[in-house]
Design a protein around this motif. Structure first.
Motif, short mmCIF file in Angstrom:
data_model
loop_
_atom_site.label_atom_id
_atom_site.label_comp_id
_atom_site.label_asym_id
_atom_site.label_seq_id
_atom_site.Cartn_x
_atom_site.Cartn_y
_atom_site.Cartn_z
N ASP A 195 0.85 -1.19 0.00
CA ASP A 195 0.00 0.00 0.00
C ASP A 195 0.89 1.24 0.00
O ASP A 195 1.69 1.43 0.93
CB ASP A 195 -0.87 -0.02 1.25
N PRO A 196 0.81 2.10 -1.02
CA PRO A 196 1.70 3.26 -1.08
C PRO A 196 1.60 4.18 0.13
O PRO A 196 2.54 4.92 0.42
CB PRO A 196 1.24 3.98 -2.36
N GLN A 197 0.47 4.15 0.85
CA GLN A 197 0.28 5.03 2.00
C GLN A 197 0.68 4.37 3.33
O GLN A 197 0.68 5.03 4.37
CB GLN A 197 -1.19 5.47 2.09
N ALA A 198 1.03 3.10 3.28
CA ALA A 198 1.31 2.37 4.52
C ALA A 198 2.73 2.62 5.00
O ALA A 198 3.65 2.85 4.21
CB ALA A 198 1.08 0.88 4.32
N SER A 199 2.92 2.51 6.32
CA SER A 199 4.23 2.80 6.91
C SER A 199 5.28 1.77 6.51
O SER A 199 6.46 2.11 6.35
CB SER A 199 4.12 2.86 8.43
N ASP A 200 4.87 0.49 6.34
CA ASP A 200 5.87 -0.51 5.97
C ASP A 200 6.36 -0.30 4.54
O ASP A 200 7.55 -0.49 4.24
CB ASP A 200 5.35 -1.93 6.18
N THR A 201 5.48 0.15 3.66
CA THR A 201 5.90 0.49 2.29
C THR A 201 6.84 1.68 2.32
O THR A 201 7.89 1.68 1.64
CB THR A 201 4.67 0.81 1.42
N ALA A 202 6.48 2.71 3.09
CA ALA A 202 7.32 3.91 3.18
C ALA A 202 8.70 3.57 3.73
O ALA A 202 9.71 4.13 3.30
CB ALA A 202 6.63 4.96 4.05
N ALA A 203 8.77 2.65 4.68
CA ALA A 203 10.06 2.30 5.26
C ALA A 203 10.96 1.62 4.23
O ALA A 203 12.18 1.88 4.17
CB ALA A 203 9.85 1.40 6.47
N ALA A 246 9.79 -6.21 -1.01
CA ALA A 246 10.64 -5.64 -2.05
C ALA A 246 11.39 -6.74 -2.78
O ALA A 246 11.74 -7.78 -2.22
CB ALA A 246 11.62 -4.64 -1.45
N TYR A 247 11.67 -6.46 -4.07
CA TYR A 247 12.47 -7.33 -4.92
C TYR A 247 13.52 -6.46 -5.61
O TYR A 247 13.21 -5.37 -6.11
CB TYR A 247 11.61 -8.02 -5.97
N VAL A 248 14.75 -6.93 -5.63
CA VAL A 248 15.85 -6.22 -6.28
C VAL A 248 16.27 -7.04 -7.49
O VAL A 248 16.68 -8.20 -7.35
CB VAL A 248 17.03 -6.02 -5.30
N CYS A 249 16.18 -6.43 -8.67
CA CYS A 249 16.38 -7.17 -9.91
C CYS A 249 17.48 -6.53 -10.76
O CYS A 249 17.52 -5.31 -10.92
CB CYS A 249 15.09 -7.21 -10.73
N PRO A 252 15.50 -12.82 -3.71
CA PRO A 252 14.36 -13.32 -2.94
C PRO A 252 13.61 -12.14 -2.33
O PRO A 252 14.16 -11.05 -2.15
CB PRO A 252 15.03 -14.19 -1.86
N PRO A 253 12.34 -12.35 -1.97
CA PRO A 253 11.57 -11.25 -1.38
C PRO A 253 12.15 -10.84 -0.03
O PRO A 253 12.61 -11.67 0.75
CB PRO A 253 10.18 -11.85 -1.24
N VAL A 254 12.15 -9.51 0.22
CA VAL A 254 12.59 -8.99 1.52
C VAL A 254 11.49 -8.08 2.04
O VAL A 254 10.80 -7.40 1.29
CB VAL A 254 13.93 -8.23 1.43
N THR A 255 11.34 -8.07 3.36
CA THR A 255 10.21 -7.34 3.95
C THR A 255 10.63 -6.33 5.01
O THR A 255 9.77 -5.68 5.60
CB THR A 255 9.21 -8.33 4.59
N THR A 256 11.93 -6.18 5.27
CA THR A 256 12.37 -5.19 6.26
C THR A 256 13.37 -4.25 5.61
O THR A 256 14.09 -4.63 4.67
CB THR A 256 13.05 -5.86 7.47
N ASP A 310 16.24 -3.24 6.73
CA ASP A 310 17.61 -3.74 6.86
C ASP A 310 17.90 -4.81 5.82
O ASP A 310 18.99 -4.83 5.22
CB ASP A 310 17.83 -4.32 8.26
N ALA A 311 16.94 -5.71 5.61
CA ALA A 311 17.15 -6.76 4.60
C ALA A 311 17.24 -6.16 3.20
O ALA A 311 18.05 -6.62 2.37
CB ALA A 311 16.00 -7.78 4.68
N LEU A 312 16.43 -5.12 2.94
CA LEU A 312 16.50 -4.49 1.63
C LEU A 312 17.84 -3.77 1.46
O LEU A 312 18.46 -3.86 0.39
CB LEU A 312 15.35 -3.50 1.47
N ALA A 313 18.31 -3.07 2.49
CA ALA A 313 19.61 -2.42 2.42
C ALA A 313 20.71 -3.44 2.16
O ALA A 313 21.63 -3.19 1.36
CB ALA A 313 19.88 -1.65 3.71
N ALA A 314 20.61 -4.59 2.79
CA ALA A 314 21.63 -5.63 2.57
C ALA A 314 21.57 -6.15 1.14
O ALA A 314 22.60 -6.38 0.50
CB ALA A 314 21.42 -6.78 3.56
N ALA A 315 20.35 -6.33 0.60
CA ALA A 315 20.22 -6.79 -0.77
C ALA A 315 20.78 -5.77 -1.75
O ALA A 315 21.42 -6.14 -2.75
CB ALA A 315 18.74 -7.06 -1.08
N LEU A 316 20.59 -4.50 -1.48
CA LEU A 316 21.13 -3.45 -2.35
C LEU A 316 22.65 -3.40 -2.26
O LEU A 316 23.33 -3.16 -3.27
CB LEU A 316 20.53 -2.10 -1.96
#
Length: 672
Positions: A597-605, A647-650, A657-661, A663-669
């Motif tokens: 959800d574009p308005q949700a806090s987890d998406t914003a994070a 999030a998915y990094v392609c 693999p899918p990441v949901t936090t 920190d995990a997204l920063a690590a994937a990047l």
């Protein structure tokens, strides 16, 4: 009877000359038909409203009845605003270079009645000085040659016409080898002044695409010289006199190697490019000085550069009250009077001395100490700057050129959209949206963009740069807001370019459309000028469209465009940084898809985790649940995991693999 016809125009620059005793005409069929009837050569004068030396030549020569009389007797005189007609300016600046002379403004060219150049120069004084012939002598000499030595004119015309015809030639090769980028960066960094930053010696220009290439090289390799070249340059520019320490915004260039004395005009396009680069650098450095300059410069844009209807105005002049820089300079007595007992603190910080640092006055700067002072002193300096700014607002301001140019607006729209995302400033994005809507809705006729708008009048067909920079702006707004209409508009503008600008024989986009009928040649280049090249920008636009839509046609056109100019790298890579940066995007795009959800806090994070990192090849998409990417996209069919934003990094056709936090997204990047 012949007369000065510029009163019919809307360009502030042309209107500055409407009362000259010169019988000026605007560029067009009427002027050249008159030259043919009267068998006179054409004197073409090109400049722009913020140009100091244009004002000087106007005052010395065009306002002089005797010199104007000579011009009227011997020539048909055409005045062109280079910002309104960059296509005209580009051709005749090239012709001047082919005559072995350095270009610039005012541009003074002599043409046949068929618009063919045969001789020219830039500024000419009213009498011989500065090693330049006096303008009356030039006028008489050129007219005498045209009248009595036509074979000389014919010879020059033939040589220049042949050379100008080659402006559409490009050297093609295969795919750009990204290994070359490091070699090119190694070569370019050697041109950077290790003490003051910037390229070479005086005068110094921002050269933003080159420093963007060097920053990308640092991100790619971690080699410290690249980083130092960029941060040192930006720091010196940010603390130099080229920066307006009271009102924000950067001047066009510095006349010295230290960035102390600017040519005081402020151009929309320079500030847009610097906002882009400083935002990218800040994402890695978190340097407070850069954030301050970004915020102050955006403040200047939103306060002083919004024209009627929401588009962005073109320039602020170098001159006020007939003097260059008068609006910006100070003397010690003024500072003492306004700041009282605390003046010494300010004078030490900003280099204010009894003798001044420029023509007996002081250009405010902090070059003697680049680093910030302690927090208490900086707070005091901010209060003092506010006092001086309020006093300066009482002065007569420099001229304001409020025409709206599509290409320059595209640069600022994209810069504000990007900076607005990174600094979480919705007002910046809203200003970008307003300017974008103005260009899209008010500067379009029959599905085609036009270049310039002022005083309710839309003028001049759009160039490649107009379409390229506005398409890039649309894609930036699509990323910032998720507006699907912006994506579709970018696609529509690319369709116009493909229909009317693409060279089906040699590849690449021409600068002008196939129905431009008042020019002697169509040019084509991937080289940057004061603004990033249209072909280089289009390479990035096409790459982004391919990755956003998954459509192979965009990739095919991008590959063809990249190949069309890749052979130029062996000839001269210095003008090609925008093209090279786009080639890296094409081959190494980092696609980040967040489903939530574009308005949700987890998406914003998750979105913040992306925006906090310097990722120049980033293509970020935020998808509401239940929507999907096109079938050709590597993240097609991927969705939320466990009911939370995911999030998915392609890269290429492979996604993490899918990441949901965050920190995990920063690590994937980081791993990418």
């Amino acid at each position: 009877m012949p007369a000065n016809l510029l009163g019919r125009e809307t360009s502030p620059y042309l209107l500055q000359h409407k009362d000259n005793p010169v019988h000026w005409m605007a560029w067009g069929r009427d002027a050249f038909e008159r030259a043919k009837r009267e068998n006179k050569p054409v004197l073409l004068s090109v400049g722009y409203a913020a140009c100091h030396w244009c004002h000087v030549m106007a005052h010395e020569s065009f306002e002089n009845p005797e010199i104007a009389g000579l011009m009227n007797e011997l020539f048909v005189n055409i005045k062109v605003d280079r910002e309104e007609r960059p296509d005209v300016d580009q051709i005749y600046q090239s012709a001047l270079a082919m005559l072995g002379q350095q270009g610039g403004w005012p541009l003074t060219m002599f043409l046949t009645p068929e618009a063919e150049p045969f001789w020219g120069g830039t500024y000419f004084p009213p009498a011989s000085r500065y090693g330049r012939p006096g303008f009356p002598d030039v006028l008489r000499g050129v007219a005498e040659t045209y009248r009595n030595k036509p074979e000389n004119v014919t010879r020059n015309v033939a040589a220049l016409k042949d050379a100008l015809g080659k402006l559409a030639e490009n050297r093609a090769a295969g795919e750009v080898d990204l290994a070359m980028l490091d070699q090119i960066a190694d070569r370019l960094v050697r041109e950077v002044d290790p003490f003051h930053g910037g390229i070479g010696h005086a005068p110094k220009f921002p050269q933003v695409p080159i420093f963007t290439l060097l920053w990308r090289a640092w991100l790619r390799t971690g080699k410290e010289p690249y980083r130092e070249a960029v941060t040192n340059t930006l720091a010196h520019m940010s603390q130099g006199g080229i920066y307006d320490h009271l009102g924000g915004g950067f001047a066009r260039y510095s006349v010295d190697e230290m960035w102390l004395v600017p040519h005081f005009e402020k151009m929309l396009y320079d500030n847009a490019q610097l906002l882009d680069l400083m935002t990218l650098v800040w994402q890695a450095e978190r340097e407070p000085l850069f954030e301050t300059r970004i915020r102050e410069t955006v403040g200047w844009v939103l306060r002083e550069m919004i024209a009627e209807g929401g588009g962005f105005a073109a320039t602020q002049d170098a001159d006020s009250e007939g003097e260059e820089g008068l609006f910006y300079i100070w003397n010690e007595e003024e500072i003492d009077r306004l700041l009282g007992p605390g003046a010494e603190v300010f004078k030490r910080a900003y280099g204010v001395t009894p003798q001044g640092n420029w023509e007996g006055a002081t250009i405010l700067n902090r070059l003697h100490r680049i680093e910030a002072l302690d927090a208490e002193t900086e707070a005091t300096l901010a209060e003092q700057r506010a006092i001086l700014w309020r006093e300066r607002e009482k002065r007569i301001k420099p001229g304001w050129d409020d025409k709206v140019l599509a290409d320059w607006n595209g640069l600022m729209i994209a810069a504000l959209a990007q900076a607005g995302m990174v600094f979480d400033e919705p007002a910046w994005i809203a200003a970008a949206q307003s300017a974008y809507a103005f260009v899209r809705d008010r500067m379009t006729e029959d599905g085609r963009l036009l270049h310039s708008w002022r005083a309710g009048q839309l003028k001049h067909r759009a160039t490649l740069d107009d379409y390229a920079h506005m398409a890039r702006a649309a894609l930036a707004l699509h990323e910032a807001t998720g507006d699907a209409g912006a994506l579709e508009q970018a696609r529509a503008w690319v369709r116009v370019l493909d229909a009317h600008f693409w060279d089906a024989q040699a590849g690449g986009y021409f600068y002008t459309a196939d129905d431009a009928d008042d020019l002697i040649v169509r040019t084509k280049s991937a080289g940057d000028a004061a603004t990033p090249s249209g072909n280089g920008t289009m390479l990035a636009v096409l790459a982004t469209l391919h990755h956003r839509t998954g459509e192979a046609a965009y990739r095919e056109r991008a590959d063809a465009l990249a190949a069309a100019f890749s052979g130029e790298l062996s000839r001269n890579f210095f003008p090609l940084p925008t093209y090279l940066n786009a080639a890296e995007l094409l081959q190494k795009a980092l696609q980040i898809v967040i489903v939530g959800d574009p308005q949700a806090s987890d998406t914003a994070a998750l979105r913040r985790a992306v925006l906090d990192r310097p990722l120049p090849d980033r293509i970020l998409s935020v998808l509401p649940p239940g929507t999907d990417l096109p079938a050709g996209h590597p993240a097609h069919g991927k969705g939320m995991q466990g009911g939370v934003a995911t999030a998915y990094v392609c890269t290429g056709m492979t996604c993490s693999p899918p990441v949901t936090t965050p920190d995990a997204l920063a690590a994937a990047l980081t791993r990418r």
